[in-house]
Design an enzyme around this catalytic site. Structure first.
Site, mmCIF file in Angstrom:
data_model
loop_
_atom_site.group_PDB
_atom_site.id
_atom_site.type_symbol
_atom_site.label_atom_id
_atom_site.label_comp_id
_atom_site.label_asym_id
_atom_site.label_seq_id
_atom_site.Cartn_x
_atom_site.Cartn_y
_atom_site.Cartn_z
ATOM 1 N N ARG A 176 8.726 9.241 11.287
ATOM 2 C CA ARG A 176 8.483 7.860 10.836
ATOM 3 C C ARG A 176 7.073 7.687 10.281
ATOM 4 O O ARG A 176 6.864 6.886 9.372
ATOM 5 C CB ARG A 176 8.731 6.889 11.986
ATOM 6 C CG ARG A 176 10.207 6.752 12.259
ATOM 7 C CD ARG A 176 10.528 5.592 13.147
ATOM 8 N NE ARG A 176 11.940 5.300 13.061
ATOM 9 C CZ ARG A 176 12.658 4.764 14.035
ATOM 10 N NH1 ARG A 176 12.096 4.462 15.181
ATOM 11 N NH2 ARG A 176 13.936 4.532 13.858
ATOM 12 N N LYS A 183 32.668 1.665 19.480
ATOM 13 C CA LYS A 183 33.280 0.370 19.749
ATOM 14 C C LYS A 183 33.701 -0.424 18.529
ATOM 15 O O LYS A 183 32.970 -0.521 17.555
ATOM 16 C CB LYS A 183 32.287 -0.487 20.536
ATOM 17 C CG LYS A 183 32.142 -0.038 21.961
ATOM 18 C CD LYS A 183 31.381 -1.075 22.700
ATOM 19 C CE LYS A 183 31.307 -0.745 24.178
ATOM 20 N NZ LYS A 183 30.240 -1.490 24.810
ATOM 21 N N GLY A 199 21.267 5.827 12.518
ATOM 22 C CA GLY A 199 21.733 6.021 13.899
ATOM 23 C C GLY A 199 22.331 7.376 14.173
ATOM 24 O O GLY A 199 21.810 8.411 13.755
ATOM 25 N N GLY A 254 19.788 -0.309 13.078
ATOM 26 C CA GLY A 254 20.180 -1.725 13.143
ATOM 27 C C GLY A 254 20.120 -2.387 11.784
ATOM 28 O O GLY A 254 21.032 -3.120 11.396
HETATM 29 P P1 AMP Z 1 28.068 4.095 17.915
HETATM 30 O O1 AMP Z 1 26.727 3.895 18.544
HETATM 31 O O2 AMP Z 1 28.968 2.918 18.047
HETATM 32 O O3 AMP Z 1 27.967 4.620 16.494
HETATM 33 O O4 AMP Z 1 28.793 5.210 18.774
HETATM 34 C C1 AMP Z 1 28.348 6.516 18.826
HETATM 35 C C2 AMP Z 1 28.895 7.150 20.056
HETATM 36 O O5 AMP Z 1 30.293 7.092 20.030
HETATM 37 C C3 AMP Z 1 28.514 8.608 20.194
HETATM 38 O O6 AMP Z 1 27.661 8.747 21.295
HETATM 39 C C4 AMP Z 1 29.854 9.319 20.417
HETATM 40 O O7 AMP Z 1 29.823 10.253 21.452
HETATM 41 C C5 AMP Z 1 30.766 8.159 20.809
HETATM 42 N N1 AMP Z 1 32.183 8.451 20.529
HETATM 43 C C6 AMP Z 1 32.706 8.855 19.359
HETATM 44 N N2 AMP Z 1 34.031 9.084 19.505
HETATM 45 C C7 AMP Z 1 34.348 8.836 20.782
HETATM 46 C C8 AMP Z 1 35.550 8.912 21.538
HETATM 47 N N3 AMP Z 1 36.682 9.296 20.979
HETATM 48 N N4 AMP Z 1 35.491 8.586 22.842
HETATM 49 C C9 AMP Z 1 34.336 8.200 23.399
HETATM 50 N N5 AMP Z 1 33.172 8.099 22.747
HETATM 51 C C10 AMP Z 1 33.168 8.417 21.444
#
Ligand code: AMP
Length: 385
Positions: free
Chosen positions: A27, A191, A342, A365
């Site tokens: 950064r 999510k 991210g 973000g």
């Molecule tokens: P996000 O911060 O919403 O982009 O989520 C990223 C996280 O989602 C990572 O740490 C992944 O390990 C998790 N992830 C991706 N696929 C799955 C899955 N099928 N089950 C559980 N966690 C997941």
């Protein structure tokens, strides 16, 4: 003309550290083009940044910005870099008044001030009074209306974007707002709740929106599929159904999954078609047929935006889907390919593909909010003025 002007720059020096030592100076390095430009143009440079979260006195000690001044001095050996350990008062004012052309003062962590995160009016006015020009170059913070990102530019006449923010806005804008078609978006991660606004906005702009990662199971369950113990948000089933109905074949979902009998690198694994995951098993990655389907969907794309891994890529057993998708995007000819920060940026870096993308956004973000179609207050205020 910047000569002799006092230029206030909001940087993103929120660097990772371990035991007080910076573990990744990316950064700081990314901020250098703007800083060097100001040095070459003989400005008197005042840098602001936050570092970590500051709630208590203990947090202040842990998040002292001095380590950044030390690194910055190493990166700019011919420039005088002074660290000001306070965020207001005579010591800061004297440090700024004593600047010679082309010299730098780095102000202590902006979050030492309680009013920073509340965009306190008096604080924004005070910081603005220290300079003649403001430059917004902290992409990771432009989605926040804080005193250092919005308060200063509100109270100063001359404003501009730094090179880092300008590049982010140009590249994200090219991808999301003026995409060359076919435009394919790939959204993964854990999510539905945290990504549904992105899916919603991109469905309006893209030709196809691919969904992978943990969020795909909520969509699968919404159509009556069996998902075993996979990640699911039961309160989002109706929402998922609504999106499936309204988007039709624009939404592309996994057709098979790598499944496991535990959330562990040591788990037994297998492959199951989507919606047919046995009881006691969970989907932790997209399967080989989905990889082929996603590759086919990506074929010929002229714009690709990717945010979120296809599986639990942190465990090598469940990283293949993310790796294959990452590879397929990076091999596209003549396409604008953007990673929206991210985890996907971390995955591309870990897999060695980061430099094959047109742009890897630095702000998790902020780029997410950009992709959601939201106004970024730190940029809007500059545009307004
Ligand atoms: P996000 O911060 O919403 O982009 O989520 C990223 C996280 O989602 C990572 O740490 C992944 O390990 C998790 N992830 C991706 N696929 C799955 C899955 N099928 N089950 C559980 N966690 C997941």
């Amino acid at each position: 003309m910047l000569q002799e002007k006092k230029v206030l720059v909001r940087c993103d020096f929120n660097v990772p550290r371990k035991e007080g030592k910076i573990t990744d100076d990316n950064r700081i390095v990314m901020a250098l083009p703007t800083i060097k430009y100001l040095i070459e143009n003989n400005a008197k440079i005042v840098l602001f940044s936050h570092l970590g979260k500051v709630k208590t006195e203990e947090d202040k000690a842990k998040n002292n910005l001095e380590c950044v001044a030390v690194r910055l001095q190493e990166l700019l050996p011919e420039t005088k870099v002074t660290f000001c350990p306070v965020t207001r008062g005579p010591e800061l004012e004297e440090a700024v008044a004593g600047l010679k052309d082309g010299e730098i003062v780095l102000v202590q962590n902006t979050r030492y001030e309680k009013g920073e995160s509340k965009n306190d009016e008096e604080l924004g006015k005070y910081w603005a009074s220290l300079g003649d020009v403001f430059v917004e170059d902290a992409f990771g913070s432009v989605h926040r209306a804080h005193a250092s990102t919005v308060g200063i530019p509100t109270n100063i006449k001359e404003n501009g974007l730094g090179f880092l923010v300008e590049k982010e806005v140009t590249m994200l804008g090219k991808a999301v707002d003026e995409p060359a078609h076919p435009f394919v978006a790939i959204i993964g991660g854990s999510k539905v709740s945290s990504k549904i606004d992105v899916v919603d906005n991109l469905l309006k702009k893209a030709d196809k929106v691919i969904i992978g990662g943990g969020m795909a199971y909520t969509f699968s369950k919404a159509t009556g599929g069996k998902i075993g113990t996979s990640l699911v948000e039961d309160d989002k089933l109706d929402l998922a159904k609504e999106y499936l109905e309204k988007a039709g074949d624009k939404l592309v979902l996994p057709i098979d999954n790598v499944i496991a009998d535990a959330f562990s690198e040591e788990a037994n694994t297998g492959v199951a078609d989507a919606g047919q995951i046995p009881d006691g098993w969970m989907g932790l990655d997209i399967g080989p047929k989905s990889v082929e389907l996603f590759k086919e969907t990506l074929k010929g794309a002229k714009t690709v935006v990717w945010n979120g891994p296809m599986g639990v890529f942190e465990m090598p057993k469940f990283a293949k889907g993310t790796e294959e998708v990452c590879k397929a995007i990076s091999e596209l000819d003549d396409a604008i390919t953007v990673i929206g920060g991210g985890d996907s940026a971390a995955a591309a870096k870990q897999l060695g593909y980061a430099d094959k993308f047109s742009h890897v956004s630095t702000g998790g973000g902020a780029s997410l909010e950009y992709m959601e179609g939201k106004v970024l207050p730190g940029i809007a205020i500059i545009a307004e003025k």
